[in-house]
Design a protein around this motif. Structure first.
Motif, PDB file in Angstrom:
ATOM      1  N   PRO A 215       0.741  -1.282  -0.021  1.00 60.23           N
ATOM      2  CA  PRO A 215      -0.070   0.027   0.110  1.00 60.23           C
ATOM      3  C   PRO A 215       1.005   1.107  -0.232  1.00 60.23           C
ATOM      4  O   PRO A 215       0.320   2.415  -0.501  1.00 60.23           O
ATOM      5  N   PHE A 216       2.029   1.327   0.363  1.00 63.20           N
ATOM      6  CA  PHE A 216       2.831   2.549   0.509  1.00 63.20           C
ATOM      7  C   PHE A 216       4.174   2.429  -0.245  1.00 63.20           C
ATOM      8  O   PHE A 216       5.106   3.261  -0.086  1.00 63.20           O
ATOM      9  N   ASN A 217       4.185   1.445  -1.190  1.00 66.36           N
ATOM     10  CA  ASN A 217       5.661   1.426  -2.177  1.00 66.36           C
ATOM     11  C   ASN A 217       5.551   1.499  -3.529  1.00 66.36           C
ATOM     12  O   ASN A 217       5.785   0.323  -4.166  1.00 66.36           O
ATOM     13  N   PRO A 218       4.893   2.411  -4.176  1.00 69.27           N
ATOM     14  CA  PRO A 218       4.324   3.507  -3.629  1.00 69.27           C
ATOM     15  C   PRO A 218       2.843   3.513  -3.461  1.00 69.27           C
ATOM     16  O   PRO A 218       2.306   4.225  -2.594  1.00 69.27           O
ATOM     17  N   GLY A 219       2.260   2.532  -4.008  1.00 73.82           N
ATOM     18  CA  GLY A 219       0.537   2.079  -3.504  1.00 73.82           C
ATOM     19  C   GLY A 219      -0.114   3.507  -3.786  1.00 73.82           C
ATOM     20  O   GLY A 219      -0.230   3.874  -4.685  1.00 73.82           O
ATOM     21  N   VAL A 220      -0.533   3.839  -2.803  1.00 74.61           N
ATOM     22  CA  VAL A 220      -1.491   4.866  -2.587  1.00 74.61           C
ATOM     23  C   VAL A 220      -0.833   6.397  -3.150  1.00 74.61           C
ATOM     24  O   VAL A 220      -1.468   6.927  -3.499  1.00 74.61           O
ATOM     25  N   GLY A 221       0.538   5.991  -3.191  1.00 72.89           N
ATOM     26  CA  GLY A 221       1.067   7.536  -3.570  1.00 72.89           C
ATOM     27  C   GLY A 221       0.938   7.822  -4.935  1.00 72.89           C
ATOM     28  O   GLY A 221       1.279   8.826  -5.372  1.00 72.89           O
ATOM     29  N   ARG A 222       0.326   6.813  -5.858  1.00 70.57           N
ATOM     30  CA  ARG A 222      -0.116   6.858  -6.984  1.00 70.57           C
ATOM     31  C   ARG A 222      -1.304   7.701  -7.252  1.00 70.57           C
ATOM     32  O   ARG A 222      -1.663   8.176  -8.410  1.00 70.57           O
ATOM     33  N   SER A 223      -1.985   7.656  -6.265  1.00 70.78           N
ATOM     34  CA  SER A 223      -3.439   8.168  -6.327  1.00 70.78           C
ATOM     35  C   SER A 223      -3.547   9.676  -6.332  1.00 70.78           C
ATOM     36  O   SER A 223      -2.823  10.404  -5.549  1.00 70.78           O
TER      37      SER A 223
ATOM     38  N   ASP B 115      -9.208   1.755  -2.873  1.00 73.76           N
ATOM     39  CA  ASP B 115      -9.982   1.361  -3.901  1.00 73.76           C
ATOM     40  C   ASP B 115      -9.415   1.202  -5.281  1.00 73.76           C
ATOM     41  O   ASP B 115      -9.722   0.111  -5.990  1.00 73.76           O
ATOM     42  N   GLU B 116      -8.665   2.387  -5.802  1.00 73.63           N
ATOM     43  CA  GLU B 116      -7.985   2.100  -6.770  1.00 73.63           C
ATOM     44  C   GLU B 116      -6.833   0.970  -6.887  1.00 73.63           C
ATOM     45  O   GLU B 116      -6.433   0.399  -8.008  1.00 73.63           O
ATOM     46  N   LEU B 117      -6.309   0.734  -5.568  1.00 78.45           N
ATOM     47  CA  LEU B 117      -5.099  -0.172  -5.858  1.00 78.45           C
ATOM     48  C   LEU B 117      -5.808  -1.771  -5.882  1.00 78.45           C
ATOM     49  O   LEU B 117      -5.143  -2.425  -6.489  1.00 78.45           O
ATOM     50  N   ALA B 118      -6.881  -1.883  -5.148  1.00 83.77           N
ATOM     51  CA  ALA B 118      -7.608  -3.116  -5.298  1.00 83.77           C
ATOM     52  C   ALA B 118      -8.261  -3.553  -6.597  1.00 83.77           C
ATOM     53  O   ALA B 118      -8.288  -4.695  -6.843  1.00 83.77           O
ATOM     54  N   ARG B 119      -8.784  -2.494  -7.144  1.00 79.32           N
ATOM     55  CA  ARG B 119      -9.518  -2.810  -8.334  1.00 79.32           C
ATOM     56  C   ARG B 119      -8.901  -3.744  -9.558  1.00 79.32           C
ATOM     57  O   ARG B 119      -9.472  -4.651 -10.173  1.00 79.32           O
TER      58      ARG B 119
END
Length: 261
Positions: free
Chosen positions: A183-191, A253-257
């Motif tokens: 989630p943080f590598n970068p994960g949510v950082g792309r959102s 949500d964006e990461l999981a879809r």
């Protein structure tokens, strides 16, 4: 995707209720308190209304701290509930890809068995984390899994039942267990939602800011929930936490879809 849509919509709706509660408090302060004299004159004919306005005026010095603290804890609870919903959706989707339990990825099965075992350690008490729990449903599901039936249920909530607060470390561990990207590598950082909250365009920097902010928000929540009522939560702190958690929900949500097929 409908389940993901529902989970996000539900979380956003609850967070919106918190914002509306803050707005109600602001309206009370600005209109009922701030314009009390004018209202008293306008309702001079109605003794009951004047009495209520007088009572409201006595509350003008009441600090909003109790309201802010309570809403801050609720905001965290909404985020935690969303993460649990997301985990169950992803785990159930993973299980739906296999016709038998033995066909699931090995690490997923090992984590599922391990976590189920931790839960079953509480079977004699009949409760889990102080709440009544249906251990029979879990044992039946495990029976289907270990028998390797063509039809089986994994009871997906086992991945989060013992998780506790959603700290960054626990979120990372959860995602590893259910097969989601870090989630943080970068994960949510792309959102875009996370970048907007922090005003940071770089993926890695936005991810670090999100991780640090989540740790901070959970820390304040823990301070409040464990009885330190001297802790200060300003309206700006609460608004910032709500905005951040909403952005985190969008980002997760964006990461999981892409993983839901």
């Amino acid at each position: 995707m409908a389940q993901l849509d529902s989970a996000k919509k539900r979380a956003f709706s609850y967070l919106s209720e918190l914002r509306e509660t803050l707005a109600v408090r602001q309206f009370f302060s600005e209109i009922i308190i701030g314009r009390n004299g004018e209202l008293m004159g306008a309702f001079g004919y109605d003794a009951a209304v004047r009495a209520r306005l007088t009572e409201a005026a006595r509350l003008k010095a009441t600090p909003p701290a109790a309201l802010y603290r309570g809403l801050f804890v609720q905001a965290n609870s909404i985020f935690e509930a969303y993460v649990r919903d997301l985990s169950s959706i992803v785990a159930e989707n993973m299980a739906s890809k296999a016709t038998k339990y033995s066909e699931l990825p090995e690490n997923f099965r090992l984590q599922h068995i391990h976590l189920s075992g931790q839960i079953l350690q509480h079977m004699k008490t009949g409760t889990l984390a102080g709440q009544k729990f249906d251990f029979g449903r879990l044992t039946n599901a495990l029976g289907q899994c270990f028998s390797d039936f063509d039809t089986f249920s994994i009871m997906p909530e086992v991945f989060t039942l013992m998780m506790g607060n959603v700290t960054p470390d626990r979120l990372e561990n959860l995602f590893e267990k259910i097969g989601l990207p870090e989630p943080f590598n970068p994960g949510v950082g792309r959102s875009g939602a996370i970048k907007k909250v922090f005003g940071e365009a770089r993926h890695t920097s936005a991810a670090k800011l999100a991780k640090d902010k989540l740790q901070e928000v959970v820390g304040v929540r823990n301070t409040l929930i464990h009885g330190d009522l001297s802790a200060t939560v300003e309206q700006s702190d609460l608004n910032g936490a709500i905005d951040f958690l909403e952005a985190m929900i969008e980002a997760l949500d964006e990461l999981a879809r892409p993983c839901i097929v």
